[in-house]
Design an enzyme around this catalytic site. Structure first.
Site: not given
Ligand code: ARG
Ligand code: GLU
Length: 709
Positions: A87, A223, A657
């Site tokens: 992402h 991810d 992240s």
């Protein structure tokens, strides 16, 4: 054993238990040795603080970077290979995608270095060093200064320190406040500009579970995406060039195939963006009682409309996929956060603390003069700022959330330039060209029926929830001419505006003449934008600024007071997009009565979630085959399963992240990508019972690259 030694033992036991479950805190790498190393070792860490952060020799900090503007990435090879989340690489992957090469859907794998794809505009920033500069920054600041004078002086000092540094250095520097402006640090950085895409899994791996599983455990998202840093042949950061070569880092993370087990020590090294752990009760009240419910409702309204139209039209689903992800991400976060605060009785907790604080203040006349009025001042200032904050939230989440209105606002500069006595033709041509590019992107993903319904629904909510002195001008028209019929008004705006029509906008831009500005100014969508921005730039901003300066000052004093009141408490500064270390233990949790979550997920869970009918749960044939044949190579766990994700008590937030998750020996065991829903209030208040960060197991990453790609 006498009573006294029993109680000492008891205290020691309690102390030890506190030590071994700790997870709260985002710590400054440069202070680890002083503040955290002992506890980290007690929790199982085998390396030293110096291995994590050193300015004298290479250390882990040389391999952790700020990726783009909002994520973290880590270097995993001596050729500058970077690992981050899918992402985080999403927009780069999307930009290289077309119908012929749909890398988002199919994945992308460069088979050699010359197949790696450049990403203009994408940068990676590395921290070289950090220095405390509080005294220099506060030099000349006096207690009698107004807040405005104070911040001017500080700005002046900061500029001078940074200029002095940069004059004599090849690196850049920024100075950031810590502890609400009680301390300042200079962060010295180096920014790389040639960052190439190396690999990304297909979305049904990299985004498996989509928005449905977002913020949730059990999670099965792969991810990750892979990039590489390139530098000039002499090893310096440089713009993209064919001549550039892979970067040779000072340090890169070794990967461990051992995986993690329950109760293992882990730490996360990365760039958390923003937390607010030291707020007073009225601030939490404002968030939980007012702001979150309003924003949740507004976003829910939009999401329902998106879904209504995209459910039976695949083209619309693709057009709105990224918008849906963006709107839904914080919609869901806010729901989790509010529930979490409620479950923790967060407001009462703050109030209890404030009671103790008041007792402490009242215990001593000197403290009373310094801090006596603080809590009352918070109360009145939060009360004063509330209508402005709510007006601001509606301005952004209701007014500007109408795509048509937001898009029309892009024409403001063109109008202003056209209105000049002597318009600069070159500037006008440039603006028109820019607008053509903006329009192309806008119309590609614009679906009128959605925006029409969104506008009617949001205006209705806007009207119901905001008092008339905080409403944009056009509400007068809606009431007087349309008798508060939002559908009717919306119909007319869409009928009369040119901005919902790609052809008309292109035509206008293709032969743009300065006198056309009058036509744009009269456009009803542009008028709405203008009314909204007038309201914001006037009334709203003024109230926000006055009160937030006041709050900044109160918050700074309150922070100082809290530290003074608890001299033995170890404080960590709120996240501010600087490099931090957080550490904790691998651990499951109980999300609700009778339910226990295990700490890891496996490939089997992906097969269980599979649903060919639902986009988010499609599983590729090849992955299924690997599962059927248990073809996991060296990447299987000792029990034969293919681990996908795991959770731990590390205190993370947005920006973390892509952060490396490291084990007791400093080996890379995972990549951080999310938090568990029940713990999303950790930006305001951390609860060791349920706050968990979610990581991709590094072995799943290797398995996908090696066996799947
Ligand atoms: N919740 C994660 C974060 O805040 C992931 C967001 C991207 N994924 C998504 N399904 N929207 O960034
Ligand atoms: N997904 C978030 C990010 O982009 C991390 C999740 C969190 O807020 O902890 O940084």
């Amino acid at each position: 054993m006498n009573i006294k030694s029993i109680s000492t033992t008891f205290i020691l036991i309690i102390f030890f238990r506190l030590l071994s479950v700790a997870g709260e805190g985002m710590w400054i790498p440069m202070l680890l040795e002083q503040l955290n190393e002992k506890q980290m070792k007690a929790m199982g860490m085998k390396i030293s603080a110096e291995d994590i952060y050193s300015i004298n020799h290479s250390s882990m900090k040389d391999a952790v970077v700020l990726f783009g503007r909002g994520c973290t990435a880590e270097i995993i090879s001596n050729k500058g290979l970077l690992l981050t989340n899918h992402h985080c690489g999403y927009s780069s992957i999307q930009r290289h995608s077309s119908v012929e090469h749909d890398y988002l859907t199919d994945g992308f794998w460069a088979m050699s270095q010359d197949e790696e794809l450049p990403n203009p505009g994408l940068t990676v920033t590395m921290m070289k060093e950090m220095r405390e500069v509080t005294n220099q920054v506060l030099n000349g600041v006096t207690a009698t200064m107004t807040e405005k004078e104070r911040s001017q002086k500080i700005e002046e000092n900061i500029k001078k320190i940074v200029d002095d540094f940069e004059k004599n250095s090849e690196y850049q520097a920024v100075i950031k406040p810590f502890f609400q402006g009680n301390q300042y640090y200079m962060i010295i950085t180096e920014t790389f500009k040639d960052i190439r895409l190396v690999g990304a899994p297909p979305s049904n791996i990299g985004k498996f579970g989509g928005d449905t599983d977002n913020w949730m455990w059990p999670r099965h998202t792969g991810d990750f995406s892979i990039f590489r840093i390139y530098v000039s042949p002499d090893g310096k950061p440089a713009e993209y060039s064919k001549k550039n070569v892979p970067y040779t880092p000072k340090y890169f993370f070794p990967i461990s195939l051992k995986g993690v087990e329950n109760d293992d020590f882990t730490f996360v090294f990365g760039y958390p963006a923003r937390t607010s752990e030291y707020l007073p009760a009225p601030a939490i009240q404002l968030i939980v009682d007012k702001r979150n419910p309003a924003k949740i409702k507004l976003r829910q309204t939009r999401l329902d409309i998106f879904t209504k139209y995209s459910d039976n039209d695949p083209k619309v689903r693709i057009q709105y996929a990224s918008k849906h992800a963006r709107v839904s991400n914080y919609w869901k976060k806010m729901i989790g956060e509010s529930k979490g605060i409620e479950r923790m009785h967060g407001i009462e907790r703050k109030k209890d603390f404030e009671k103790k604080f008041t007792e402490w203040v009242n215990s001593n006349p000197e403290l009373k003069t310094k801090y006596g009025g603080l809590l009352a001042a918070f109360d009145s200032t939060y009360q004063a700022i509330t209508p402005y904050i709510m007006a601001y939230d509606y301005f952004r989440e209701a007014g500007m959330a109408v795509e048509l209105v937001n898009f029309a606002g892009n024409f403001d500069n063109l109008i202003n330039e056209s209105k000049q006595k002597d318009p600069d033709q070159k500037k006008i041509d440039d603006l028109a060209t820019q607008l053509k590019n903006t329009s192309a992107l806008f119309y590609k993903d614009y679906y009128k029926p959605i925006d029409h319904d969104v506008m009617a629904a949001l205006l209705d909510l806007y009207n119901k929830n905001i008092s008339s002195d905080f409403k944009p001008e056009f509400f007068t028209t809606i009431t007087e001419k349309y008798h508060d019929n939002y559908d009717a008004y919306t119909d007319v705006v869409f009928e009369k505006s040119i901005f919902d029509d790609k052809e008309k906008v292109n035509e206008l831009l293709d032969n743009y003449k300065t006198k056309y500005y009058k036509k744009i100014e009269k456009d009803p969508a542009f008028r709405m934008y203008k009314d909204l921005s007038d309201l914001y730039n006037g009334h709203i901003l003024q109230g926000l600024e006055t009160n937030s300066h006041r709050l900044d000052s109160l918050q700074r004093i309150y922070m100082k007071a809290q530290m003074e009141m608890q001299p033995d408490h170890r404080f960590y500064p709120d996240a501010n997009f600087t490099l931090r270390v957080t550490y904790g233990k691998v651990k499951g949790y109980s999300p609700e009565d009778a339910v226990e979550y295990r700490y890891y997920t496996t490939l089997e869970g992906i097969i269980q979630k599979e649903d060919p009918e639902i986009y988010d749960y499609v599983v590729e044939e090849k992955l299924k085959e690997l599962y059927e044949n248990k073809d996991y190579g060296t990447y299987a766990a000792s029990d034969g399963t293919m681990r996908v994700g795991f959770i731990a008590t590390n205190h993370t937030t947005g920006g973390n992240s892509g952060s490396p998750v490291l084990d007791a020996d400093g080996y890379l065991v995972g990549v951080n990508f999310d938090r568990c829903w029940e713990g999303t209030m950790s930006d305001l208040m951390y609860d060791p019972k349920v706050c968990r960060n979610i990581s991709l197991d590094i072995r799943y990453f290797l398995f996908i690259v090696d066996k799947f790609a």
